[in-house]
Design a protein around this motif. Structure first.
Motif, PDB file in Angstrom:
ATOM      1  N   SER A 251      -5.464  59.854  40.987  1.00 54.62           N
ATOM      2  CA  SER A 251      -3.999  60.301  40.629  1.00 54.62           C
ATOM      3  C   SER A 251      -3.141  59.234  40.896  1.00 54.62           C
ATOM      4  CB  SER A 251      -3.739  61.363  41.880  1.00 54.62           C
ATOM      5  OG  SER A 251      -4.553  62.562  41.652  1.00 54.62           O
ATOM      6  N   LEU A 252      -3.612  58.151  41.534  1.00 54.54           N
ATOM      7  CA  LEU A 252      -2.544  56.988  41.825  1.00 54.54           C
ATOM      8  C   LEU A 252      -3.138  55.752  40.993  1.00 54.54           C
ATOM      9  CD1 LEU A 252       0.118  55.897  42.927  1.00 54.54           C
ATOM     10  CD2 LEU A 252      -1.063  55.538  44.993  1.00 54.54           C
ATOM     11  N   LEU A 253      -4.438  55.555  41.509  1.00 51.93           N
ATOM     12  CA  LEU A 253      -4.937  54.105  41.071  1.00 51.93           C
ATOM     13  C   LEU A 253      -5.154  53.991  39.688  1.00 51.93           C
ATOM     14  CD1 LEU A 253      -7.697  53.559  43.910  1.00 51.93           C
ATOM     15  CD2 LEU A 253      -5.080  53.102  43.817  1.00 51.93           C
ATOM     16  N   GLN A 254      -5.380  52.723  39.163  1.00 48.96           N
ATOM     17  CA  GLN A 254      -5.806  52.493  37.969  1.00 48.96           C
ATOM     18  C   GLN A 254      -6.548  53.309  37.226  1.00 48.96           C
ATOM     19  OE1 GLN A 254      -7.140  48.218  38.733  1.00 48.96           O
ATOM     20  NE2 GLN A 254      -5.965  47.720  36.775  1.00 48.96           N
ATOM     21  N   ARG A 255      -6.321  53.721  35.723  1.00 48.77           N
ATOM     22  CA  ARG A 255      -6.986  54.590  35.105  1.00 48.77           C
ATOM     23  C   ARG A 255      -8.225  53.768  34.649  1.00 48.77           C
ATOM     24  NH1 ARG A 255      -5.246  57.492  29.878  1.00 48.77           N
ATOM     25  NH2 ARG A 255      -5.093  55.266  29.248  1.00 48.77           N
ATOM     26  N   PRO A 256      -9.282  54.606  35.002  1.00 48.83           N
ATOM     27  CA  PRO A 256     -10.666  54.046  34.575  1.00 48.83           C
ATOM     28  C   PRO A 256     -10.864  53.285  33.366  1.00 48.83           C
ATOM     29  CG  PRO A 256     -11.115  55.699  36.057  1.00 48.83           C
ATOM     30  CD  PRO A 256      -9.653  55.800  35.759  1.00 48.83           C
ATOM     31  N   VAL A 257     -10.239  54.221  32.291  1.00 47.30           N
ATOM     32  CA  VAL A 257     -10.545  53.777  30.929  1.00 47.30           C
ATOM     33  C   VAL A 257      -9.665  52.407  30.737  1.00 47.30           C
ATOM     34  CG1 VAL A 257      -8.317  54.965  30.058  1.00 47.30           C
ATOM     35  CG2 VAL A 257     -10.315  54.574  28.499  1.00 47.30           C
ATOM     36  N   ASP A 258      -8.521  52.173  31.207  1.00 41.59           N
ATOM     37  CA  ASP A 258      -7.925  51.151  31.411  1.00 41.59           C
ATOM     38  C   ASP A 258      -8.467  49.794  31.843  1.00 41.59           C
ATOM     39  OD1 ASP A 258      -5.746  52.373  29.982  1.00 41.59           O
ATOM     40  OD2 ASP A 258      -4.706  52.758  32.004  1.00 41.59           O
ATOM     41  N   VAL A 259      -9.574  49.960  32.965  1.00 39.09           N
ATOM     42  CA  VAL A 259     -10.348  48.987  33.081  1.00 39.09           C
ATOM     43  C   VAL A 259     -11.734  48.483  32.632  1.00 39.09           C
ATOM     44  CG1 VAL A 259      -9.043  48.644  35.344  1.00 39.09           C
ATOM     45  CG2 VAL A 259     -10.933  49.979  34.952  1.00 39.09           C
ATOM     46  N   GLY A 260     -11.695  49.497  31.614  1.00 39.11           N
ATOM     47  CA  GLY A 260     -13.046  49.318  30.676  1.00 39.11           C
ATOM     48  C   GLY A 260     -14.237  50.143  31.203  1.00 39.11           C
ATOM     49  N   ALA A 261     -14.036  51.050  31.926  1.00 34.42           N
ATOM     50  CA  ALA A 261     -15.191  51.980  32.670  1.00 34.42           C
ATOM     51  C   ALA A 261     -15.750  52.809  31.573  1.00 34.42           C
ATOM     52  CB  ALA A 261     -14.408  52.909  33.738  1.00 34.42           C
ATOM     53  N   ASP A 262     -16.976  52.935  31.326  1.00 36.92           N
ATOM     54  CA  ASP A 262     -17.890  53.654  30.565  1.00 36.92           C
ATOM     55  C   ASP A 262     -18.211  55.116  31.312  1.00 36.92           C
ATOM     56  OD1 ASP A 262     -18.098  51.672  28.212  1.00 36.92           O
ATOM     57  OD2 ASP A 262     -19.086  50.448  30.011  1.00 36.92           O
ATOM     58  N   VAL A 263     -18.214  54.954  32.361  1.00 37.10           N
ATOM     59  CA  VAL A 263     -18.805  56.100  33.150  1.00 37.10           C
ATOM     60  C   VAL A 263     -17.938  56.289  34.387  1.00 37.10           C
ATOM     61  CG1 VAL A 263     -20.546  57.736  33.996  1.00 37.10           C
ATOM     62  CG2 VAL A 263     -21.144  56.124  32.319  1.00 37.10           C
ATOM     63  N   VAL A 264     -17.460  57.348  34.615  1.00 36.87           N
ATOM     64  CA  VAL A 264     -16.846  57.658  35.934  1.00 36.87           C
ATOM     65  C   VAL A 264     -17.514  58.613  36.976  1.00 36.87           C
ATOM     66  CG1 VAL A 264     -14.729  58.072  37.331  1.00 36.87           C
ATOM     67  CG2 VAL A 264     -14.420  57.025  35.425  1.00 36.87           C
ATOM     68  N   VAL A 265     -18.046  58.321  38.187  1.00 29.83           N
ATOM     69  CA  VAL A 265     -18.794  59.293  39.214  1.00 29.83           C
ATOM     70  C   VAL A 265     -18.011  59.184  40.164  1.00 29.83           C
ATOM     71  CG1 VAL A 265     -21.032  58.669  37.926  1.00 29.83           C
ATOM     72  CG2 VAL A 265     -20.234  57.472  39.955  1.00 29.83           C
ATOM     73  N   GLY A 266     -18.445  60.047  41.246  1.00 30.70           N
ATOM     74  CA  GLY A 266     -17.954  60.254  42.515  1.00 30.70           C
ATOM     75  C   GLY A 266     -17.786  61.650  42.946  1.00 30.70           C
ATOM     76  N   ASP A 267     -17.040  61.926  44.265  1.00 33.53           N
ATOM     77  CA  ASP A 267     -17.097  63.336  44.635  1.00 33.53           C
ATOM     78  C   ASP A 267     -15.805  63.884  44.402  1.00 33.53           C
ATOM     79  OD1 ASP A 267     -17.814  65.373  46.285  1.00 33.53           O
ATOM     80  OD2 ASP A 267     -19.594  64.110  47.046  1.00 33.53           O
ATOM     81  N   ALA A 268     -15.775  64.929  43.692  1.00 36.14           N
ATOM     82  CA  ALA A 268     -14.561  65.919  43.407  1.00 36.14           C
ATOM     83  C   ALA A 268     -14.230  66.683  44.603  1.00 36.14           C
ATOM     84  CB  ALA A 268     -14.662  66.273  42.115  1.00 36.14           C
ATOM     85  N   SER A 269     -15.022  66.837  45.374  1.00 35.92           N
ATOM     86  CA  SER A 269     -14.969  67.982  46.476  1.00 35.92           C
ATOM     87  C   SER A 269     -13.740  67.415  47.334  1.00 35.92           C
ATOM     88  CB  SER A 269     -16.197  68.284  47.048  1.00 35.92           C
ATOM     89  OG  SER A 269     -16.622  67.191  48.077  1.00 35.92           O
ATOM     90  N   VAL A 270     -13.144  66.167  47.241  1.00 38.91           N
ATOM     91  CA  VAL A 270     -12.132  66.023  48.103  1.00 38.91           C
ATOM     92  C   VAL A 270     -11.022  66.971  47.906  1.00 38.91           C
ATOM     93  CG1 VAL A 270     -12.652  63.544  48.342  1.00 38.91           C
ATOM     94  CG2 VAL A 270     -11.155  64.215  46.595  1.00 38.91           C
TER      95      VAL A 270
END
Lengths: 445, 484
Positions: A251-270
């Protein structure tokens, strides 16, 4: 009076008369006659499990769980106990949601399908990537699925998967299991003060690399500063750049697409789940180009016979129940209800609330680090970086002894080195942080 | 019957020619993140975030409407074959919501003795029910359990210097997850045909087995509801070539207290707790897929597991430990813990008699329902589920029409052994009255012509959805709708 309830399953509604009539209709004398089990494998013993009333069962579970202590948890490292608004429980616990199955008949599942579609849309906005599935099990399994995706996309060549040396043991080990049946190998690249060591990564990357993984924030709470360089290195070698993160951070940090990320994973249960001993919600988002290789379920839009917009599971020919051994994943039951909770929690916060929650993750961590640093015998943060939600502190005394002292006074913290503690502010009320800072000063001095 | 149908109408909220709008169509706000009030420099942050911004009452209505447009087991019968959709007791929600159940996974063992004790006791319960020597609770779903079983089998063979075994045998009628889990584990999948009676063809099995065989994956009763009566011989054949026998627990509800996988010769199995032990399926999860193994395989189970650590004062204390040759983690932490709490509570509530009775009533219900419908049921004697054939009718159309009678249809078109399959599993929780209503729906639909079947459903929130065009033109987010 329903006699069967006294002796059998309390949830089987048959009266004795019903059961007799049904046996008659089937044409047998007893239920046992319906069991076609040869004598040599029949089980005639008891499990030795005593039946209890509902009230006794509740008391039993409560009495067992009451052996747990109830400290203030300054714990994070991949599992965060943010406050979950009451609305989330009340709406997600509506029994139509809770007691439904996977949406194989979309016409009677429009509500849940729409909620999952909205969850996917939330992740699309947060990541900037075009496609999100409607859940994996947790961050570790989502990472494993990302690696097998990378392996499929780079079918012809390449087998190295690069991960940071600070990866959580549970994630690293799960990833190893997911790639064990492939020719992929997992290798570490070094970090520098908890962030990606870009020069070392550059030296490590070659055309045999199918995937580069990084996390933002890192498992030590630091915010990555050169993710665009990491994305560039991956792109230069035709490797997938997989980024680990979560909905609050995103919600605050750099958008993954803007740094070239092809896949985003992680835990959404936060968002949506309180602390639950590590129960998770695997986030998985990627580029549209990889749509046909995506693991897991996807909810899409279609039209019904009245030309109205309607939701349905789609692209199921990727899935195990259709494609069997050629499926993109073996996942069947996922974490749909947790995704529903996450979507509701995000909706309660709204964009302002999400950004605010994320900003407080930075300011409150900085503030606590300052207060810890003020204590003689402690330095914080250890890493000379920006932090999100958590940070590492160095203590002169053995960290284990300090953690034990803190535990006796009602605070749980991570021990991450002989003289290193990790402290997390997520979900901890301000007054509890004040109490912790005072107690910490007493313990360390 | 048809006059009755209106009372089963599902909720349908229509506005502006659409069903309930998306949150994004109600209200959205774009929040700019600028340097002035951000605690981070702008090169570390995104520029903005645009999402719905609604009040709590608006959200309460939105999600309540969505719930009313969702069919659950509390709405009506859900006889999806092989899915074992049982009623979910309400009290298990309350115990899982106990504050003492909400712990962080990195808490020291001394501080979460309650959590560890409950896990230990559940491992013990599951071991007794399955006839297994050791159990891990870590796999977060049944398919994850299958994958663990495959990984454990691989590690076992590797440890014994037989790592070159590269084949897993799976019956054609098996759940799709079996094939996918074996493939994910790196194995070549050998598909095994059924015999004329719908069971494992022993000759075909003999031909498939070799020194390449790592394991045979089997469910018993199988997906036709038939008990594999030759299981002892099958186990012997698999073990003779040095392979392991894997039990897919999806159909365990049919056997509680009457037969145990361990006694049948299975070496490794998973339990689908949301099926057998009635934890809610939540629209597709979370479930949990604990894995049980015989003694020889216990050293390979995922880490950590829970064991007794001797007395602590007046109580036993528990600790986590790493099995000697563990395959490591298959989940970041300890799996779907809250689901496991519900599982424990369910088993503790029912006990021996309740579990045995659940199986009895599940089998009775399946047999009773099958006796009351007009569709042919080609394979028997079945246990907890049966597969009827819609014959000349299209099974998918039959399913859509059944929705108009206020009941959820069976699993359709699978297993493929039965043409136009209607795979039906009523479970023990349905009353005779409900089964009669289900049977009436089956009979009514069996008598209808293709035209009326193709027009179905009429009483649901949405009418028949064109899934082909949805797949041809995938729109997977509200952002994609805006672009279209």
């Amino acid at each position: 009076m329903n006699g069967s309830h006294a002796t059998g399953s309390p949830y089987a509604p048959h009266t004795d008369a019903d059961a007799a009539a049904m046996l008659d209709a089937v044409g047998v004398d007893s239920v046992e006659a319906l069991f076609d089990i040869p004598e040599d494998v029949r089980f005639d013993d008891e499990f030795g499990i005593e039946a209890r009333s509902e009230r006794e069962t509740r008391r039993l579970v409560r009495s067992i769980l009451e052996r747990n202590d109830d400290p203030t948890e300054l714990l994070g490292r991949g599992h965060y106990g943010y406050y979950v608004p009451s609305l989330v429980d009340h709406l997600a616990d509506r029994s139509e949601f809770l007691t439904s199955y996977t949406q194989y008949q979309p016409e009677v599942s429009q509500g849940f399908l729409q909620a999952l579609f909205e969850y996917q849309s939330l992740l699309v906005e947060l990541t900037g990537l075009e496609v999100a599935n409607c859940s994996m099990y947790d961050a570790a399994t989502a990472l494993g699925e990302a690696a097998t995706l990378a392996g499929r996309i780079r079918d012809a060549s390449g087998h190295r998967v690069l991960v940071p040396d600070l990866l959580l043991e549970g994630r690293r080990s799960t990833l190893e299991n997911y790639v064990a049946g492939t020719d992929l190998v997992v290798e570490e690249y070094p970090t520098n003060d908890a962030n990606v060591d870009v020069a070392a990564l550059e030296a490590a990357v070659d055309d045999d690399v199918v995937m580069v993984y990084a996390e933002n924030p890192t498992i030590r709470g630091t915010i990555e500063e050169r993710l665009d360089a990491v994305g560039g290195l991956a792109a230069d070698h035709d490797a997938l750049f997989v980024l680990g993160s979560d909905p609050v951070a995103l919600s605050l940090l750099q958008r993954p697409v803007d740094v070239g990320a092809d896949v985003v994973v992680g835990d959404a249960s936060v968002l949506g789940l309180p602390t639950s001993y590590g129960m998770g919600l695997g986030l998985f988002a990627t580029r549209e180009a990889y749509l046909r290789q995506v693991p897991g379920r996807l909810v899409g839009v279609g039209e019904d016979a009245t030309d109205r917009r309607a939701f349905t599971l789609t692209l199921q020919t990727r899935e195990q129940h259709i494609r069997r051994e050629r499926a993109t994943s073996n996942i069947c039951t996922n974490q749909a209800w947790v995704a529903l909770r996450t979507a509701i929690h995000a909706a309660v916060l709204g964009p302002s609330g999400l950004v605010d929650l994320a900003k407080r993750g930075v300011t409150r961590a900085e503030d606590l680090a300052d207060r810890v640093d003020d204590v003689v015998g402690a330095i914080a943060p250890v890493h000379d970086r920006r932090h999100f939600r958590e940070f590492v502190a160095r203590v002169d005394q053995p960290a284990r002894a300090i953690a034990d002292d803190l535990a006796e006074r009602g605070f749980a913290v991570h021990v991450v080195g002989d003289h290193e503690l990790q402290l997390c502010v997520a979900g901890v009320p301000d007054e509890d942080l004040d109490a912790f800072a005072e107690t910490f000063a007493e313990v360390v001095r | 019957m048809s006059d009755d149908r209106a009372r089963y109408d599902q909720a349908r909220y229509v506005s502006d020619g659409r069903y309930e709008p998306l949150l994004s169509e109600k209200d959205s706000t774009r929040v700019e993140i600028d340097d002035d009030d951000s605690p981070l420099p702008d090169d570390l942050t995104r520029e903005s975030l645009e999402l719905p911004e609604l009040s709590e009452p608006e959200l309460a209505r939105h999600y309540t409407r969505l719930s009313q447009m969702t069919y659950g087991i509390d709405t009506g019968p859900y006889p999806l074959g092989s899915c074992t959709m049982k009623y979910n007791p309400k009290f298990t929600e309350d115990v899982a919501a106990l504050p003492s159940a909400a712990v962080h996974p990195d808490r020291p063992e001394a501080s979460i003795q309650g959590t560890l004790e409950l896990m230990y006791r559940l491992q013990d319960y599951l071991g007794r029910i399955g006839g297994m020597d050791a159990v891990t609770l870590q796999p977060p779903a049944g398919a994850a359990g299958e994958f663990v079983g495959i990984r454990v089998a691989a590690a076992y063979h590797e440890h014994n210097g037989e790592g070159d075994r590269n084949e897993v045998i799976v019956p054609e009628s098996a759940h799709g997850t079996n094939f996918a889990s074996a493939a994910l584990g790196g194995y070549d999948v050998v598909s095994l045909p059924s015999d004329d009676g719908g069971r494992v063809d022993l000759d075909a099995l003999e031909a498939a087995l070799s020194e390449d065989t790592a394991a045979l994956m089997l469910t018993n009763p199988n997906t036709l509801g038939l008990f594999e009566r030759d299981i002892a011989e099958i186990a012997g054949m698999v073990h003779d070539v040095g392979g392991l026998l894997y039990y897919d627990g999806a159909n365990l509800n049919a056997l509680l207290g009457r037969a145990r996988p361990g006694d049948m010769g299975f070496d490794v199995m998973h339990y689908n707790v949301h099926k057998t032990f009635a934890t809610p399926h939540g629209g597709g999860g979370p479930g949990a897929g604990p894995v049980g193994v015989v003694e020889d395989l216990a050293p390979f189970l995922p880490a950590p597991r829970v064991r007794e650590d001797g007395p602590s004062g007046s109580e036993t204390s528990y600790e986590l430990f790493e099995p000697e040759h563990t395959i490591g983690h298959v989940h970041g932490f300890h799996g779907n813990w809250l689901v496991l709490v519900k599982t424990f509570a369910y088993i503790a509530r029912l006990g021996d008699e309740g579990l045995r009775d659940a199986s009895a009533k599940a089998v009775l219900n399946a047999n009773y329902l099958a006796s009351r419908i007009d569709y042919e049921v080609p394979y028997e004697p079945f246990h907890h589920e049966f597969v009827a054939s819609a014959g000349e009718q299209d099974a998918a159309d039959v399913a859509k029409r059944m929705l108009d009678y206020g009941v959820h249809p069976p699993t359709t078109k699978w297993p493929e052994i039965v043409p136009e399959a209607l795979m039906t599993e009523p479970t023990e929780v349905e009353s005779k009255e409900t089964l009669d209503r289900l049977a009436a729906a089956f009979r009514a639909v069996a008598g209808e012509d293709d035209e009326s079947l193709e027009a179905a459903p009429e009483r649901t929130t949405a009418r028949r959805i064109d899934q082909t065009s949805a797949a041809r033109n995938p729109r997977l987010s509200w952002q994609a709708l805006d672009e279209a």
